[in-house]
Design a protein around this motif. Structure first.
Motif: not given
Length: 83
Positions: A32, A23, A83, A34-36, A30, A74, A27-28
């Motif tokens: 943080m 991906k 987070k 857009q985290l799963s 964005s 993550r 996550c980073y």
């Protein structure tokens, strides 16, 4: 991007340098945002993955009826940055 302390930013960049992420580290990158979806249940290097398609993630490990996330980035975000 959210302001991070230099120690945390350095630790995250070290993790990223050793990983291949399908991906592209969204996550980073964005900030943080857009985290799963995960749940920390106290295991040192695992989280419970709450995503619908957890079985397709290269970092997910099935156990019983759950999927555990073992993505170092993550897990770091959840454990250290809450987070």
């Amino acid at each position: 991007m959210q302001k991070l302390g230099e120690d945390w930013k350095s630790a995250i960049e070290e993790l990223i340098n050793g990983l291949e992420c399908p991906k592209d580290f969204v996550c980073y990158k964005s900030g943080m945002q857009q985290l799963s979806k995960t749940q920390d249940i106290g295991l040192e290097t695992f989280l419970i993955c709450l995503e619908h398609h957890a079985n397709t993630c290269k970092f997910s490990v099935p156990f019983a009826e759950l999927f555990f996330c073992q993505c170092p980035l993550r897990v770091y975000m959840a454990k250290k940055l809450k987070k």
